[in-house]
Scaffold this motif. Structure first.
Motif, mmCIF file in Angstrom:
data_model
loop_
_atom_site.group_PDB
_atom_site.id
_atom_site.type_symbol
_atom_site.label_atom_id
_atom_site.label_comp_id
_atom_site.label_asym_id
_atom_site.label_seq_id
_atom_site.Cartn_x
_atom_site.Cartn_y
_atom_site.Cartn_z
ATOM 1 N N ALA A 182 3.475 -10.417 -8.128
ATOM 2 C CA ALA A 182 4.852 -9.931 -7.962
ATOM 3 C C ALA A 182 4.718 -8.335 -7.979
ATOM 4 O O ALA A 182 3.471 -7.817 -8.723
ATOM 5 N N MET A 183 5.518 -7.703 -7.278
ATOM 6 C CA MET A 183 5.345 -6.247 -6.943
ATOM 7 C C MET A 183 6.724 -5.360 -6.902
ATOM 8 O O MET A 183 7.647 -6.071 -6.261
ATOM 9 N N LEU A 184 6.894 -4.195 -7.329
ATOM 10 C CA LEU A 184 7.903 -3.276 -7.328
ATOM 11 C C LEU A 184 7.436 -2.392 -6.318
ATOM 12 O O LEU A 184 6.569 -1.644 -6.627
ATOM 13 N N ALA A 185 7.889 -2.610 -5.087
ATOM 14 C CA ALA A 185 7.438 -1.639 -4.046
ATOM 15 C C ALA A 185 8.245 -1.221 -2.978
ATOM 16 O O ALA A 185 7.809 -1.272 -1.770
ATOM 17 N N THR A 186 9.227 -0.700 -3.187
ATOM 18 C CA THR A 186 10.298 -0.386 -2.293
ATOM 19 C C THR A 186 9.892 0.418 -1.000
ATOM 20 O O THR A 186 10.205 0.176 0.117
ATOM 21 N N ASP A 187 9.061 1.447 -1.302
ATOM 22 C CA ASP A 187 8.810 2.268 -0.417
ATOM 23 C C ASP A 187 7.386 1.908 0.649
ATOM 24 O O ASP A 187 7.213 2.485 1.629
ATOM 25 N N ARG A 242 1.570 -8.953 -11.732
ATOM 26 C CA ARG A 242 2.612 -8.006 -11.650
ATOM 27 C C ARG A 242 2.296 -6.475 -11.532
ATOM 28 O O ARG A 242 1.816 -6.154 -12.662
ATOM 29 N N TYR A 243 2.774 -5.968 -10.559
ATOM 30 C CA TYR A 243 2.255 -4.552 -10.393
ATOM 31 C C TYR A 243 3.580 -3.629 -9.850
ATOM 32 O O TYR A 243 4.309 -4.250 -9.218
ATOM 33 N N GLY A 244 3.585 -2.463 -10.337
ATOM 34 C CA GLY A 244 4.840 -1.595 -9.727
ATOM 35 C C GLY A 244 3.983 -0.601 -9.031
ATOM 36 O O GLY A 244 2.726 0.298 -9.153
ATOM 37 N N PHE A 245 4.268 -0.557 -7.995
ATOM 38 C CA PHE A 245 3.789 0.658 -6.771
ATOM 39 C C PHE A 245 4.691 1.517 -6.326
ATOM 40 O O PHE A 245 4.815 1.808 -5.061
ATOM 41 N N LEU A 246 5.316 2.168 -7.161
ATOM 42 C CA LEU A 246 6.543 3.063 -6.742
ATOM 43 C C LEU A 246 5.922 4.576 -6.590
ATOM 44 O O LEU A 246 6.483 5.336 -6.083
ATOM 45 N N ALA A 247 4.782 4.630 -7.350
ATOM 46 C CA ALA A 247 4.416 6.103 -7.428
ATOM 47 C C ALA A 247 2.868 6.141 -7.131
ATOM 48 O O ALA A 247 2.254 5.239 -7.277
#
Length: 166
Positions: free
Chosen positions: A65-70, A33-38
């Motif tokens: 799983a990822m957080l990547a809105t943009d 799981r990763y966050g790709f927001l910044a």
């Protein structure tokens, strides 16, 4: 963003490919799981930096799983290139707890998210609705978006968690 405490490793690690291949054999490790927001992580979805990861996870059967809105369009391209890679988009495709936007403003990305429903290897985790809503439980301003996601992705690709404690 890459910490041992959340089950991740430095990008420069020489044995990163082997780590992915053995990931699920470790107790409690079911996926990544990763966050790709910044930046710089957001850019990695587009520039090929993580191409090794998508291929290794696909081969090893490790879901991501990822957080990547943009970066929803980039996620679609990754899913297309790696049809055996299971991807889950966190928090209704939004920015999760990093946003102060509420109601419709928090769901401006919805058209891009719905386009991803054509990819059978993408699921959406329906979490975060309480945080995106300006109203109390049952967070009615989010119902139309939850319905759109459910209708587009279907029951097998919409992971529901609706927490009234937030």
């Amino acid at each position: 963003p890459w910490h041992a405490t959340n089950g991740a490793w430095p990008r420069s690690s020489p044995d990163k490919h082997a780590l992915v291949e053995k990931w699920r054999s470790q107790p409690g490790m079911l996926g990544l799981r990763y966050g790709f927001l910044a930046e710089p992580m957001r850019g990695w979805l587009a520039d090929g930096t993580l191409d090794w990861l998508w291929a290794a996870a696909e081969r090893a059967g490790v879901p991501i799983a990822m957080l990547a809105t943009d970066s929803l369009a980039h996620i679609g391209r990754i899913a297309e290139r790696h049809p055996g890679l299971r991807l889950t988009i966190d928090h209704l495709g939004g920015r999760g707890g990093t946003t102060t936007l509420k109601d419709d403003a928090s769901m401006a990305h919805m058209p891009e998210l719905i386009k991803l429903a054509r990819r059978p290897n993408i699921a959406v985790k329906a979490t975060g609705a309480p945080g995106y809503s300006s109203g109390p439980y049952p967070f009615t301003s989010m119902h139309k978006y939850l319905r759109q996601i459910y209708d587009a992705f279907g029951p097998g690709y919409t992971l529901l968690r609706f927490d009234r404690s937030i």
